[in-house]
Scaffold this motif. Structure first.
Motif, mmCIF file in Angstrom:
data_model
loop_
_atom_site.group_PDB
_atom_site.id
_atom_site.type_symbol
_atom_site.label_atom_id
_atom_site.label_comp_id
_atom_site.label_asym_id
_atom_site.label_seq_id
_atom_site.Cartn_x
_atom_site.Cartn_y
_atom_site.Cartn_z
ATOM 1 N N VAL A 70 -8.524 8.076 -6.839
ATOM 2 C CA VAL A 70 -7.781 7.046 -6.176
ATOM 3 C C VAL A 70 -7.659 7.072 -4.740
ATOM 4 N N TYR A 83 -9.321 3.394 -10.114
ATOM 5 C CA TYR A 83 -8.476 2.646 -10.263
ATOM 6 C C TYR A 83 -8.119 2.126 -11.983
ATOM 7 N N THR A 85 -1.142 -0.315 -9.542
ATOM 8 C CA THR A 85 -2.664 0.274 -9.474
ATOM 9 C C THR A 85 -3.310 -0.956 -9.567
ATOM 10 N N TRP A 86 -2.988 -1.894 -10.612
ATOM 11 C CA TRP A 86 -3.874 -2.976 -10.662
ATOM 12 C C TRP A 86 -3.545 -4.101 -9.533
ATOM 13 N N GLU A 118 -3.179 -3.210 -6.449
ATOM 14 C CA GLU A 118 -4.103 -2.330 -5.540
ATOM 15 C C GLU A 118 -5.621 -2.330 -5.789
ATOM 16 N N TYR A 119 -6.063 -2.367 -6.862
ATOM 17 C CA TYR A 119 -7.362 -2.441 -7.368
ATOM 18 C C TYR A 119 -7.802 -3.766 -6.800
ATOM 19 N N PHE A 133 2.422 1.580 -3.459
ATOM 20 C CA PHE A 133 1.256 2.097 -4.201
ATOM 21 C C PHE A 133 1.053 3.683 -3.812
ATOM 22 N N GLN A 172 -8.410 -3.988 -3.213
ATOM 23 C CA GLN A 172 -9.385 -3.056 -2.820
ATOM 24 C C GLN A 172 -10.813 -3.884 -3.017
ATOM 25 N N LEU A 202 -13.237 3.080 -6.646
ATOM 26 C CA LEU A 202 -12.816 1.992 -7.100
ATOM 27 C C LEU A 202 -12.838 2.114 -8.816
ATOM 28 N N ASN A 233 -10.422 6.479 -2.551
ATOM 29 C CA ASN A 233 -10.606 5.123 -2.603
ATOM 30 C C ASN A 233 -12.043 4.924 -3.691
ATOM 31 N N VAL A 259 1.349 6.769 -6.832
ATOM 32 C CA VAL A 259 0.174 7.494 -7.274
ATOM 33 C C VAL A 259 0.510 8.944 -6.955
ATOM 34 N N ASP A 299 0.901 -1.297 -0.076
ATOM 35 C CA ASP A 299 0.116 -0.005 0.122
ATOM 36 C C ASP A 299 0.745 1.327 -0.020
#
Length: 161
Positions: A100, A108, A148-149, A151-152, A14, A155, A105, A103, A18, A11
């Motif tokens: 992002v 992302y 990002t992928w 973390e997506y 990421f 999430q 979704l 949060n 970002v 996290d």
């Protein structure tokens, strides 16, 4: 609204990537506004003043010579193109990074799609005129896409739980 909160090193990695993209977007926005507001001749004179000390030490300084060349090629249509490009690029990055970090979704997937489009254009530019900076930017963008992928997926799992 719940802000993104890093829970582990993935996290945090990421978030750093970002946030750097968001800061890059802010710099692009500022650059685009400056191009619209400032006369190209003034920009060229400013770059000359800024690079002169470095060029007096090393007349072949890579960054200074490229900045000087870029500033010297600013013309009416090139300025408008560069300003619109920077403003659009910067605005998209800032909006997506903010979404992002809030949060959202959907953001992302949009972040991934936009960065993949940027990467495609950068690969074209690398084929035409490769530079070390563009290689570094492309690698960084690819890393941010991967993060990002990743973390997506995390999430989505968190929201299901």
């Amino acid at each position: 609204m719940e802000w993104f909160r890093p829970r582990d090193w993935w996290d945090r990695l990421f978030a750093v990537g970002v946030i750097i993209k968001g800061l890059d977007g802010l710099v692009e926005l500022a650059g685009g506004v400056m191009l619209l507001l400032l006369d190209p001749a003034k920009i060229h004179r400013f770059v000359i003043r800024m690079t002169q000390p470095e060029l007096s030490e090393d007349p072949r300084d890579f960054i200074a010579t490229h900045l000087l060349h870029a500033a010297g090629t600013l013309t009416g249509s090139a300025v408008i193109y560069a300003a619109v490009y920077l403003l659009a690029h910067g605005a998209v990055k800032v909006v997506l990074v903010a979404a992002v970090l809030m949060n959202r979704l959907w953001a992302y997937l949009w972040m991934i799609a936009v960065l993949l489009a940027f990467i495609a254009y950068q690969l074209y530019q690398l084929a035409v005129s490769p530079t070390a900076g563009l290689v570094a930017l492309t690698v960084f963008d690819a890393a941010v896409v991967f993060l990002t992928w990743h973390e997506y997926g995390r999430q989505r799992q968190r929201q299901r739980a």
